[in-house]
Design a protein around this motif. Structure first.
Motif, mmCIF file in Angstrom:
data_model
loop_
_atom_site.group_PDB
_atom_site.id
_atom_site.type_symbol
_atom_site.label_atom_id
_atom_site.label_comp_id
_atom_site.label_asym_id
_atom_site.label_seq_id
_atom_site.Cartn_x
_atom_site.Cartn_y
_atom_site.Cartn_z
ATOM 1 N N GLU A 164 0.791 -1.298 0.045
ATOM 2 C CA GLU A 164 0.026 0.144 0.103
ATOM 3 C C GLU A 164 0.861 1.211 -0.006
ATOM 4 O O GLU A 164 0.677 2.310 -0.571
ATOM 5 C CB GLU A 164 -0.930 -0.078 1.145
ATOM 6 N N SER A 167 2.295 1.801 -3.457
ATOM 7 C CA SER A 167 1.297 2.173 -4.249
ATOM 8 C C SER A 167 0.979 3.549 -4.174
ATOM 9 O O SER A 167 0.671 4.452 -4.809
ATOM 10 C CB SER A 167 -0.166 1.323 -3.901
ATOM 11 N N LEU A 168 1.030 4.092 -3.001
ATOM 12 C CA LEU A 168 0.978 5.566 -2.484
ATOM 13 C C LEU A 168 1.808 6.408 -2.946
ATOM 14 O O LEU A 168 1.714 7.359 -3.576
ATOM 15 C CB LEU A 168 0.653 5.777 -0.802
ATOM 16 N N GLN A 171 1.356 6.842 -6.839
ATOM 17 C CA GLN A 171 0.300 7.935 -6.829
ATOM 18 C C GLN A 171 0.714 9.263 -6.417
ATOM 19 O O GLN A 171 0.256 10.134 -7.206
ATOM 20 C CB GLN A 171 -0.846 7.491 -6.096
ATOM 21 N N LYS A 174 3.098 10.331 -9.457
ATOM 22 C CA LYS A 174 2.166 10.577 -10.400
ATOM 23 C C LYS A 174 1.573 12.128 -10.458
ATOM 24 O O LYS A 174 1.581 13.007 -11.197
ATOM 25 C CB LYS A 174 0.953 9.680 -10.741
ATOM 26 N N ALA A 175 1.210 12.499 -9.128
ATOM 27 C CA ALA A 175 0.494 13.685 -8.763
ATOM 28 C C ALA A 175 1.570 14.782 -8.945
ATOM 29 O O ALA A 175 1.238 15.882 -8.566
ATOM 30 C CB ALA A 175 -0.171 13.409 -7.573
#
Length: 186
Positions: A164, A167-168, A171, A174-175
């Motif tokens: 997790e 995964s964060l 993310q 990407k942000a």
């Protein structure tokens, strides 16, 4: 033994043993005579056993008895400690060990019984201790199984948390956020 006493003993034993429903008078004269003869022999035997017992008791082997009955002055026995007294004492020990009349058999059996009871008690204590240890081992095995399950659960939760976290991170990248602190020691 007086004839009357023997008849009284027979009557008592007939009642005690419930022979002919305890009715001595209901027995045939021939059976009464045979019972009398049997009891007469038994009484003679008892008297002989008593005589033998007294004879044995009066002939107990010890230095004084042997010296007296062998016609050896006691002073001679005690003056020659290394020969005569040593010989007599040695022979007394040997004869006692032989236990010809089984006079010491009961004592030996009692000693053996005490030893057996002690051995049984030790075995019982050992069995109890073994059962306690086996139960403790079972408890510890259950505890280990529980800890293994808990450990596997924690490993699984850590793995999911790492996934997790990864995964964060992806993310966030990407942000466009790059000032994320890494709490992982890797």
């Amino acid at each position: 033994m007086v004839e009357k006493n023997i008849v009284e003993i027979v009557i008592t034993e007939v009642k005690k043993l419930e022979i002919n429903n305890g009715d001595y008078e209901g027995l045939s004269p021939k059976l009464k005579e045979q019972l009398f003869k049997a009891e007469y022999y038994i009484q003679q035997n008892i008297e002989k056993q008593k005589e033998i017992y007294k004879e044995i008791k009066n002939n107990k082997l010890n230095i004084l008895n042997i010296a007296e009955k062998a016609g050896i002055p006691r002073s001679s026995v005690y003056k020659s400690k290394d020969t005569l007294e040593k010989y007599i004492n040695g022979r007394i020990v040997e004869v006692d060990k032989e236990d010809i009349l089984s006079l010491h058999r009961l004592t030996r059996q009692k000693k053996s019984l005490v030893e057996l009871n002690e051995f049984i008690e030790k075995i019982q204590n050992h069995l109890i201790e073994t059962e306690i240890l086996e139960y403790r081992i079972f408890e510890l095995e259950q505890q280990i199984k529980s800890l293994i399950i808990s450990n596997q659960d924690l490993i699984s939760r850590e793995y999911k948390a790492q996934q997790e976290n990864e995964s964060l991170k992806i993310q966030l990248r990407k942000a466009g956020i790059s000032n994320v602190l890494n709490f992982n020691n890797n």
